[in-house]
Enzyme design. Structure first.
Site, mmCIF file in Angstrom:
data_model
loop_
_atom_site.group_PDB
_atom_site.id
_atom_site.type_symbol
_atom_site.label_atom_id
_atom_site.label_comp_id
_atom_site.label_asym_id
_atom_site.label_seq_id
_atom_site.Cartn_x
_atom_site.Cartn_y
_atom_site.Cartn_z
ATOM 1 N N ARG A 148 1.245 -1.038 0.363
ATOM 2 C CA ARG A 148 0.065 -0.236 -0.025
ATOM 3 C C ARG A 148 0.359 1.085 0.182
ATOM 4 O O ARG A 148 1.341 2.154 -0.903
ATOM 5 C CB ARG A 148 -1.230 0.329 1.032
ATOM 6 C CG ARG A 148 -2.135 1.035 1.324
ATOM 7 C CD ARG A 148 -1.399 2.423 1.890
ATOM 8 N NE ARG A 148 -1.680 2.525 3.144
ATOM 9 C CZ ARG A 148 -0.757 3.367 3.219
ATOM 10 N NH1 ARG A 148 -0.568 4.331 2.478
ATOM 11 N NH2 ARG A 148 -0.135 3.637 5.250
ATOM 12 N N ASP A 149 1.519 1.585 0.991
ATOM 13 C CA ASP A 149 2.417 2.634 1.141
ATOM 14 C C ASP A 149 3.723 2.657 -0.058
ATOM 15 O O ASP A 149 3.726 4.066 -0.123
ATOM 16 C CB ASP A 149 2.526 2.834 2.668
ATOM 17 C CG ASP A 149 3.191 4.474 3.073
ATOM 18 O OD1 ASP A 149 3.568 5.127 2.061
ATOM 19 O OD2 ASP A 149 2.910 4.589 4.265
ATOM 20 N N HIS A 180 5.146 4.770 12.157
ATOM 21 C CA HIS A 180 5.679 4.267 10.771
ATOM 22 C C HIS A 180 5.784 5.853 10.486
ATOM 23 O O HIS A 180 5.343 6.710 11.014
ATOM 24 C CB HIS A 180 3.817 4.527 10.950
ATOM 25 C CG HIS A 180 3.703 4.310 9.010
ATOM 26 N ND1 HIS A 180 2.887 3.823 8.823
ATOM 27 C CD2 HIS A 180 3.649 5.618 8.173
ATOM 28 C CE1 HIS A 180 2.907 4.160 7.439
ATOM 29 N NE2 HIS A 180 3.487 5.447 6.949
ATOM 30 N N HIS A 217 8.359 7.304 8.259
ATOM 31 C CA HIS A 217 9.902 7.067 6.530
ATOM 32 C C HIS A 217 10.720 7.672 7.533
ATOM 33 O O HIS A 217 11.382 8.306 8.070
ATOM 34 C CB HIS A 217 8.913 8.072 6.172
ATOM 35 C CG HIS A 217 6.822 7.674 5.463
ATOM 36 N ND1 HIS A 217 6.803 7.288 4.386
ATOM 37 C CD2 HIS A 217 6.164 7.607 6.422
ATOM 38 C CE1 HIS A 217 6.005 6.672 3.782
ATOM 39 N NE2 HIS A 217 5.226 6.943 4.979
ATOM 40 N N CYS A 255 4.103 9.429 -0.021
ATOM 41 C CA CYS A 255 2.757 10.097 -0.070
ATOM 42 C C CYS A 255 2.737 11.026 -1.118
ATOM 43 O O CYS A 255 3.120 11.497 -1.182
ATOM 44 C CB CYS A 255 2.733 10.604 1.222
ATOM 45 S SG CYS A 255 0.424 10.835 1.261
ATOM 46 N N ASN A 285 9.313 4.594 3.978
ATOM 47 C CA ASN A 285 9.197 3.757 5.294
ATOM 48 C C ASN A 285 10.439 3.532 5.631
ATOM 49 O O ASN A 285 11.665 2.666 4.546
ATOM 50 C CB ASN A 285 8.247 3.030 4.984
ATOM 51 C CG ASN A 285 6.467 3.500 5.182
ATOM 52 O OD1 ASN A 285 6.276 3.068 4.105
ATOM 53 N ND2 ASN A 285 5.865 3.780 6.397
HETATM 54 P P1 HMG Z 1 -13.301 14.100 -2.498
HETATM 55 O O1 HMG Z 1 -13.400 14.896 -3.999
HETATM 56 O O2 HMG Z 1 -13.763 14.904 -1.246
HETATM 57 O O3 HMG Z 1 -14.600 12.634 -2.324
HETATM 58 O O4 HMG Z 1 -11.955 12.782 -2.197
HETATM 59 P P2 HMG Z 1 -16.537 13.262 -3.548
HETATM 60 O O5 HMG Z 1 -17.146 12.283 -2.076
HETATM 61 O O6 HMG Z 1 -16.392 13.948 -3.479
HETATM 62 O O7 HMG Z 1 -16.002 12.199 -4.465
HETATM 63 C C1 HMG Z 1 -15.520 12.563 -5.881
HETATM 64 C C2 HMG Z 1 -15.151 11.002 -6.808
HETATM 65 O O8 HMG Z 1 -14.518 10.908 -5.937
HETATM 66 C C3 HMG Z 1 -17.048 10.685 -6.646
HETATM 67 O O9 HMG Z 1 -16.048 10.040 -7.864
HETATM 68 C C4 HMG Z 1 -16.934 9.261 -5.409
HETATM 69 O O10 HMG Z 1 -17.695 8.548 -6.405
HETATM 70 C C5 HMG Z 1 -15.386 9.100 -5.573
HETATM 71 P P3 HMG Z 1 -17.156 11.040 -9.396
HETATM 72 O O11 HMG Z 1 -18.519 11.151 -9.264
HETATM 73 O O12 HMG Z 1 -16.315 12.044 -9.585
HETATM 74 O O13 HMG Z 1 -17.377 10.051 -10.327
HETATM 75 N N1 HMG Z 1 -15.353 8.457 -4.561
HETATM 76 C C6 HMG Z 1 -14.571 7.261 -4.276
HETATM 77 N N2 HMG Z 1 -14.089 6.025 -5.071
HETATM 78 C C7 HMG Z 1 -13.976 5.222 -4.712
HETATM 79 N N3 HMG Z 1 -13.125 4.572 -3.788
HETATM 80 C C8 HMG Z 1 -13.476 5.760 -2.158
HETATM 81 C C9 HMG Z 1 -14.317 6.792 -2.963
HETATM 82 N N4 HMG Z 1 -15.025 7.892 -2.446
HETATM 83 C C10 HMG Z 1 -14.804 9.239 -2.712
HETATM 84 N N5 HMG Z 1 -13.474 5.474 -1.703
HETATM 85 C C11 HMG Z 1 -11.528 11.254 -0.910
HETATM 86 C C12 HMG Z 1 -11.764 12.864 -0.422
HETATM 87 C C13 HMG Z 1 -11.448 10.796 0.473
HETATM 88 C C14 HMG Z 1 -13.221 10.105 -1.374
HETATM 89 C C15 HMG Z 1 -10.253 11.517 -1.413
HETATM 90 O O14 HMG Z 1 -9.480 12.709 -1.323
HETATM 91 C C16 HMG Z 1 -9.019 9.783 -1.375
HETATM 92 O O15 HMG Z 1 -9.442 8.586 -1.123
HETATM 93 N N6 HMG Z 1 -7.786 10.075 -1.032
HETATM 94 C C17 HMG Z 1 -7.164 9.260 -0.576
HETATM 95 C C18 HMG Z 1 -5.948 9.719 -0.327
HETATM 96 C C19 HMG Z 1 -4.754 8.387 0.330
HETATM 97 O O16 HMG Z 1 -4.692 7.570 0.022
HETATM 98 N N7 HMG Z 1 -3.230 9.110 0.696
HETATM 99 C C20 HMG Z 1 -2.473 8.532 0.605
HETATM 100 C C21 HMG Z 1 -2.799 7.753 2.558
HETATM 101 S S1 HMG Z 1 -2.452 8.356 3.359
HETATM 102 C C22 HMG Z 1 -0.635 8.473 4.058
HETATM 103 O O17 HMG Z 1 -0.247 7.838 2.751
HETATM 104 C C23 HMG Z 1 -0.273 8.405 5.268
HETATM 105 C C24 HMG Z 1 0.305 7.357 5.980
HETATM 106 O O18 HMG Z 1 0.837 6.336 4.989
HETATM 107 C C25 HMG Z 1 0.900 7.570 7.476
HETATM 108 C C26 HMG Z 1 1.648 8.619 7.713
HETATM 109 O O19 HMG Z 1 2.598 8.115 6.330
HETATM 110 O O20 HMG Z 1 1.934 9.804 7.684
HETATM 111 C C27 HMG Z 1 -1.598 6.130 5.743
HETATM 112 MG MG MG Z 2 3.553 6.560 4.981
#
Ligand code: HMG
Ligand code: MG
Length: 298
Positions: free
Chosen positions: A11-12, A204, A206, A237, A246
């Site tokens: 994933r990450d 966690h 990095h 990210c 990481n």
């Molecule tokens: P948004 O634009 O506010 O969402 O995004 P929305 O509800 O307005 O929907 C927009 C579109 O996304 C729509 O589709 C929804 O159906 C679709 P459209 O009508 O435009 O075709 N949608 C989805 N599709 C699939 N699965 C879903 C979903 N939700 C909405 N679950 C949202 C808000 C949260 C969805 C978006 O910003 C997002 O998906 N963000 C994910 C970001 C991400 O994955 N970041 C990386 C992980 S975090 C990380 O790496 C940190 C970590 O490792 C810890 C660290 O290192 O600190 C964990």
């Molecule tokens: Mg991370």
């Protein structure tokens, strides 16, 4: 008591790669990681494919790996109810919700403030627990935010407590940009541990600034026994520009085994898997303990 490794490479590790790997390679990666003896492997993310296209196919991947190694735990990231429903339909037995200690990062990452993200997660956590699905919580930017600068422990503590109160069984403390040092991690844990005990926390880290192993050692000495890591040190990210991977799982395993932990993990197989996925991604293989292990075997 043993320490726990949460392998987050699939994933990450892959979410930030320019190259989009096909589903079969991702399934092979997860199965090879399970074959090294790792018990918990984050298998994907049920997020918007527009936000993170690399996580497309997470449903199919989860379904396949659950069949290959049902004894393993495969948490998946879920940002909202839509993601939860898709994860549940694919058979998820554990999910992770994710927010941050910084409003700017949360806004960039999931288009919500911290408070909005917590309100969004509450029904997700309730639905998950009702269906016997465990929930982990991530708090990003525990040391530094790419938009707001260095973080104060107080910001982290409040979010951790809220996620535990909401029903998360563990909080993963994300040093997203890898700017934290042992000195800061010690001061954060000194303030956090009286409120959230060590057995409810994971690290966690990095490794962008080369501090991850030292931060893990500090957290370990202070009682934290669960750590996220990524095979071959893959990762980053998309919303933390410049953040590197990481801590490499190979380096973490080497450290933990020196304490007598995680004896079941085969470091040689892990290094071979790290070298293979690096070659597949056309990246140099740089995990130090992995390289040393392979050199010692040849
Ligand atoms: P948004 O634009 O506010 O969402 O995004 P929305 O509800 O307005 O929907 C927009 C579109 O996304 C729509 O589709 C929804 O159906 C679709 P459209 O009508 O435009 O075709 N949608 C989805 N599709 C699939 N699965 C879903 C979903 N939700 C909405 N679950 C949202 C808000 C949260 C969805 C978006 O910003 C997002 O998906 N963000 C994910 C970001 C991400 O994955 N970041 C990386 C992980 S975090 C990380 O790496 C940190 C970590 O490792 C810890 C660290 O290192 O600190 C964990
Ligand atoms: Mg991370």
């Amino acid at each position: 008591m043993d320490a726990a490794i949460i392998e987050v490479g699939p994933r990450d590790g892959l979410q930030n790669e320019k190259q989009q790997l096909n589903t079969q390679i991702k399934v092979n990666l997860i199965n090879r990681l399970a074959d090294t003896g790792l018990l918990t492997i984050e298998a994907g993310a049920f997020v918007s494919p527009k936000a993170v296209p690399q996580m497309k196919g997470s449903a199919e991947i989860l379904e396949q790996v659950l069949l290959s190694n049902p004894q393993c735990h495969y948490p998946v990231l879920v940002p909202n109810m839509k993601g939860f429903e898709a994860a549940q339909a694919a058979g998820a037995r554990e999910i992770a919700v994710f927010t941050a200690a910084s409003n700017s990062f949360t806004k960039a990452n999931i288009n919500a403030t911290i408070n909005e993200s917590i309100e969004r997660f509450k029904p997700v956590v309730q639905a998950a627990l009702k269906n016997n699905i465990k929930v982990r919580g991530y708090v990003s930017c525990i040391a530094h935010c790419p938009y707001e600068g260095f973080t104060k422990p107080k910001q982290v503590i409040e979010v951790c407590k809220t996620l535990i109160d909401a029903g998360c069984y563990q909080i993963s403390l994300g040093d997203t940009t890898g700017r934290g040092t042992s000195k800061y991690i010690k001061s954060l844990l000194q303030e956090l541990l009286p409120i959230v005990p060590a057995d409810l926390l994971a690290g966690h880290f990095h490794d962008t600034y080369g501090q991850a192993i030292s931060n893990i050692s500090t957290a370990l000495e202070m009682g934290v026994c669960s750590f996220d890591s990524s095979v071959a040190g893959l990762g980053g990210c998309p919303y933390a520009p410049g953040a590197s991977g990481n801590v490499a799982t190979e380096d973490l395993v080497y450290l933990l085994q020196s304490y007598g932990y995680c004896k079941e993990v085969n470091l040689t197989k892990l290094a071979e898997t790290g070298r293979w996925i690096s070659e597949t991604l056309k990246r140099p293989y740089t995990a130090k303990a992995g390289l040393a292990t392979l050199a010692a075997c040849s």
